[in-house]
Write an enzyme that holds these catalytic residues in place. Structure first.
Site, PDB file in Angstrom:
ATOM      1  CG  PHE A 143      -0.314  -0.360   2.495  1.00  0.00           C
ATOM      2  CD1 PHE A 143      -0.127  -1.668   2.862  1.00  0.00           C
ATOM      3  CD2 PHE A 143       0.135   0.637   3.324  1.00  0.00           C
ATOM      4  CE1 PHE A 143       0.511  -1.977   4.041  1.00  0.00           C
ATOM      5  CE2 PHE A 143       0.769   0.333   4.516  1.00  0.00           C
ATOM      6  CZ  PHE A 143       0.954  -0.983   4.867  1.00  0.00           C
ATOM      7  CB  SER A 144       3.885   2.251   0.494  1.00  0.00           C
ATOM      8  OG  SER A 144       4.530   1.004   0.506  1.00  0.00           O
ATOM      9  CD  GLU A 156      14.059  -5.816  -1.794  1.00  0.00           C
ATOM     10  OE1 GLU A 156      14.042  -7.026  -2.085  1.00  0.00           O
ATOM     11  OE2 GLU A 156      13.040  -5.103  -1.826  1.00  0.00           O
ATOM     12  CG  ASP A 180       8.372  -9.154   8.190  1.00  0.00           C
ATOM     13  OD1 ASP A 180       8.594 -10.352   7.906  1.00  0.00           O
ATOM     14  OD2 ASP A 180       7.797  -8.370   7.425  1.00  0.00           O
TER      15      ASP A 180
HETATM   16  P1  ATP Z   1       4.848  -4.354   2.194  1.00  0.00           P
HETATM   17  O1  ATP Z   1       4.303  -3.048   2.628  1.00  0.00           O
HETATM   18  O2  ATP Z   1       3.994  -5.044   1.185  1.00  0.00           O
HETATM   19  O3  ATP Z   1       5.335  -5.223   3.321  1.00  0.00           O
HETATM   20  P2  ATP Z   1       7.401  -3.265   1.780  1.00  0.00           P
HETATM   21  O4  ATP Z   1       7.506  -3.154   3.244  1.00  0.00           O
HETATM   22  O5  ATP Z   1       8.549  -3.832   1.033  1.00  0.00           O
HETATM   23  O6  ATP Z   1       6.122  -4.044   1.336  1.00  0.00           O
HETATM   24  P3  ATP Z   1       7.861  -0.511   1.301  1.00  0.00           P
HETATM   25  O7  ATP Z   1       8.507  -0.286   2.618  1.00  0.00           O
HETATM   26  O8  ATP Z   1       6.927   0.526   0.800  1.00  0.00           O
HETATM   27  O9  ATP Z   1       7.039  -1.820   1.238  1.00  0.00           O
HETATM   28  O10 ATP Z   1       9.000  -0.701   0.243  1.00  0.00           O
HETATM   29  C1  ATP Z   1       8.725  -1.052  -1.089  1.00  0.00           C
HETATM   30  C2  ATP Z   1      10.045  -1.331  -1.792  1.00  0.00           C
HETATM   31  O11 ATP Z   1      10.767  -0.098  -1.927  1.00  0.00           O
HETATM   32  C3  ATP Z   1      10.971  -2.241  -0.988  1.00  0.00           C
HETATM   33  O12 ATP Z   1      10.782  -3.565  -1.414  1.00  0.00           O
HETATM   34  C4  ATP Z   1      12.367  -1.736  -1.299  1.00  0.00           C
HETATM   35  O13 ATP Z   1      12.901  -2.436  -2.394  1.00  0.00           O
HETATM   36  C5  ATP Z   1      12.142  -0.286  -1.710  1.00  0.00           C
HETATM   37  N1  ATP Z   1      12.544   0.600  -0.629  1.00  0.00           N
HETATM   38  C6  ATP Z   1      11.886   0.824   0.526  1.00  0.00           C
HETATM   39  N2  ATP Z   1      12.532   1.706   1.289  1.00  0.00           N
HETATM   40  C7  ATP Z   1      13.646   2.060   0.609  1.00  0.00           C
HETATM   41  C8  ATP Z   1      14.748   2.932   0.880  1.00  0.00           C
HETATM   42  N3  ATP Z   1      14.826   3.592   2.019  1.00  0.00           N
HETATM   43  N4  ATP Z   1      15.703   3.042  -0.057  1.00  0.00           N
HETATM   44  C9  ATP Z   1      15.628   2.330  -1.213  1.00  0.00           C
HETATM   45  N5  ATP Z   1      14.632   1.495  -1.517  1.00  0.00           N
HETATM   46  C10 ATP Z   1      13.656   1.351  -0.628  1.00  0.00           C
END
Ligand code: ATP
Length: 496
Positions: A31-32, A106, A145
Site C-alpha cells: 500500500f505504498s 535489497e 519480520d
Molecule cells: P509491504 O508493505 O507489502 O510489506 P514493503 O515493506 O517492502 O512491502 P515498502 O517499505 O513501501 O514496502 O518498500 C517497497 C520497496 O521499496 C521495498 O521492497 C524496497 O525495495 C524499496 N525501498 C523501501 N525503502 C527504501 C529505501 N529507504 N531506499 C531504497 N529502496 C527502498
C-alpha cells in the site's frame, strides 16, 4: 553528526511535497510507493515512501503505519545500520515518509545474483546484522519480520534494516502488538496464521507460530535463517505451501548442503533452536557477547568491521540503482496525481525494456491439466528450476507466466504473474524480485475478459483489475478457467 532535516530539527518548519523533486519509482509495497527524491534546498537524495491514505484505511493498515513511524522515531540516527526517518508530512490524499535512500537495494537481490555468498561476505554481513540487532534490542524493539528483503544496502554496501510495520516495542504499555498479535493460541492457530501472512513465511520463529509469542530471541531465529540463506543460497525451511513450511519449522526439519563450513554450521545450529531461551545470545546479560564469542567470529574486530568485502559482478544489476540523474532545472517539485501516474508508467517501461521476453511465451491453454502425465510434470518442474521466478512458486508447476499490470486505485503496478498447479495465482514485483502476494483461489474465483488487454479476476472479497500489456487477456482467462475446471469441477462458472 546530525543529519540535515532530522525528525527533531525539521519540526521548525514542516516540509511539504513541494520541498522535493520526485524522481523514479524505486519500489512498491502493498500500500505504498517509494520514490527517489531530491531535496531542492540541499540537493540531497532521499527515498520517499508515499502512502495513499485511502488504501491505508481500506486495508486496515493505520496501526501498521503508525508503528513504523514510531519505531523509526525511537531508532533515531545513532546506528548506521537502520534506515533513518528524516521527516514525515502529509497532504489531503497521502502520507510521506522521507527516508535514507538505500542506493544498492535489497540483500535478497545480491544473494540471488551470486547464488550464495562466500564465507567472507557471509561473515561480514552476519557481523553487521549482529551489531544492528544489539542496537535494535537495546532500544527494546523486536523487528519480527527480518528477512533478506528487509535488509537494504546503502551506497557503500553497508546494511540498512527497514520495514518496521510488524515490529513490537517491548515494555511499552500503550503499544500492544500489531500484526500477528500476541494473542493466546488455539488448535487452529497454525492454519489461521497461514492466512495472516503476506509474503514469505520462511523466517517466522516457532514460538511466533505456536503461541503467537515473540521476543528478542525471535529475531535471533530469523538471523539464523538469513545467515543460512546467505551461505547456501536457499532458505532453510521450504515446502509446497506455507502450512508445510510451518510444520517443518516446528519440527526443526532442515539440512545443510554438503561441504558447509563447520563453524558456520555450528553457529546456525545454535540459533535455530526451538526453545527461544536456548538460542545463542538469548540469555546474554550483555547483548550479544556469546554470539560475538562464537568460533565463527574468531578474528572479527567488533569495534571496526572495516569496509565490506566486494560483492563481485554487482554492476550487472545496478542499472536501476543509478542516481537521480540530471540537474534539478526544469523539474517541478511536488507530487500530484498526474506526476505519480507518469512516474509509474516510466517505471513500467523501464521494467519491460529490461526483462527477457519470457512473457510472450504461450502456455498450456489448449490442453487439459489432467492430460499432463506425471512424468511430464516432473520433467517440467526440473526445467523450471532455471526460471528466476521458480523460488516464488513453492514447488508448484507453472502453467502460465507473464507480466500483468495490476491496477490498484489509479496507479497500475507491473507484476510477474504465475498461474500454477495447486492451484495458485502468485504475483511478484519484477523490479525488486520480491514476492507481492497471490490471488486467493476458491471455487468462487472467476476470470472475466473485458477485451484483449483487460481482464478481471473476481474473488468473494475483491475484484482484481488486470491488464496484459501484450494483449493476451483472453489466454489468461482461458487458462484460469481450465485450472478452475480441474480443481473445482462442480463450481458454477457464472457466479462469484
Ligand atoms: P509491504 O508493505 O507489502 O510489506 P514493503 O515493506 O517492502 O512491502 P515498502 O517499505 O513501501 O514496502 O518498500 C517497497 C520497496 O521499496 C521495498 O521492497 C524496497 O525495495 C524499496 N525501498 C523501501 N525503502 C527504501 C529505501 N529507504 N531506499 C531504497 N529502496 C527502498
Amino acid at each position: 553528526m546530525t543529519p540535515p532535516n532530522s525528525v527533531e530539527s525539521q519540526e521548525v518548519r514542516k516540509k511539504t511535497p513541494l520541498d522535493f523533486i520526485f524522481g523514479k519509482v524505486i519500489g512498491e509495497g502493498s500500500f505504498s510507493t517509494v520514490y527517489l527524491a531530491k531535496d531542492i534546498q540541499t540537493n540531497k537524495e532521499f527515498a520517499i515512501k508515499v502512502l495513499e491514505k485511502i488504501h491505508v484505511i481500506r486495508e486496515k493498515k493505520t496501526e501498521y503505519v503508525m508503528r513504523e513511524k514510531e519505531v523509526l522515531r525511537i531508532l533515531g540516527n545513532s546506528s548506521q545500520y537502520f534506515v533513518h526517518l528524516y521527516s514525515t508530512f502529509q497532504d489531503i490524499e497521502r502520507l510521506y515518509f522521507v527516508l535514507t535512500y538505500a542506493k544498492n537495494g535489497e540483500l535478497l537481490k545480491y544473494i540471488n545474483l551470486h547464488s550464495k555468498f562466500n564465507l567472507e561476505c557471509t561473515g561480514y554481513y552476519t557481523a553487521e546484522l549482529v551489531l544492528a540487532l544489539e542496537y535494535l534490542h537495546s532500544k527494546k524493539i523486536v523487528h519480527r519480520d527480518l528477512k533478506p528483503e528487509n535488509i537494504l544496502f546503502d551506497h557503500n554496501f553497508h546494511i540498512l534494516i527497514t520495514d518496521f510495520g510488524s515490529a513490537k516495542i517491548e515494555n511499552n504499555e500503550t503499544n500492544q502488538t500489531v500484526t500477528n498479535g500476541d494473542s493466546s493460541s488455539s488448535s487452529g492457530e497454525l492454519r489461521r496464521r497461514r492466512h495472516s501472512f503476506v509474503g514469505t513465511a520462511q523466517f517466522v520463529s516457532p514460538e511466533m507460530l505456536q503461541e503467537s509469542k515473540s521476543s528478542y530471541s525471535s529475531d535471533l531465529w530469523a538471523l539464523g535463517c538469513i545467515v543460512y540463506q546467505m551461505a547456501s543460497g536457499q532458505m532453510p525451511f521450504v515446502g509446497g505451501s506455507e502450512y508445510l513450511i510451518f510444520q517443518k519449522i516446528l519440527a526443526l526439519e532442515y539440512n545443510f548442503p554438503t561441504c558447509f563450513d563447520s563453524k558456520l554450521k555450528d553457529f546456525i545450529e545454535k540459533l535455530l533452536v526451538l526453545d527461544p531461551e536456548m538460542r545463542l545470545g538469548a540469555t546474554d546479560e550483555i547483548r550479544y557477547t556469546s554470539i560475538r564469542g562464537h568460533d565463527f567470529f574468531v578474528g572479527t574486530n567488533w569495534d571496526d568491521l572495516g569496509p565490506p568485502p566486494k560483492l563481485s559482478d554487482t554492476e550487472l544489476i545496478l542499472e536501476r540503482t543509478a542516481s537521480f540523474g540530471g540537474s534539478l532545472e526544469n523539474k517541478e517539485p511536488g507530487l500530484d496525481k498526474k506526476k505519480a501516474s507518469q512516474l509509474a508508467i516510466d517505471n513500467m517501461l523501464l521494467i519491460s525494456n529490461s526483462l527477457p521476453q519470457v512473457t510472450r511465451k504461450k502456455s498450456d491453454t489448449g490442453r487439459k491439466i489432467s492430460d499432463i502425465p506425471p512424468e511430464e510434470i516432473e520433467k517440467r518442474l526440473k526445467s523450471q528450476e532455471s526460471n528466476p521466478y521458480n523460488v516464488f512458486v513453492e514447488g508448484n508447476l507453472i502453467l502460465k507466466q507473464g507480466l500483468i499490470d495490476k491496477k490498484k486505485g489509479l496507479i497500475p503496478r507491473r507484476r510477474m504473474f504465475m498461474l500454477t498447479l495447486g492451484p495458485h495465482l502468485y504475483y511478484v514485483d519484477p523490479a525488486t524480485m520480491t514476492f507481492k502476494g497471490e490471488i486467493p483461489w476458491s471455487p468462487h474465483l472467476r476470470a472475466e475478459a473485458k477485451n484483449f488487454k483487460t481482464f478481471f479476476v473476481h474473488t468473494p472479497n475483491r475484484k482484481y483489475y488486470l491488464e496484459d500489456p501484450f494483449g493476451y487477456a483472453l489466454e489468461w482467462v482461458k487458462a484460469i478457467d481450465q485450472v478452475k475446471e480441474h480443481y473445482y469441477p462442480d463450481s458454477n462458472t457464472g457466479n462469484d
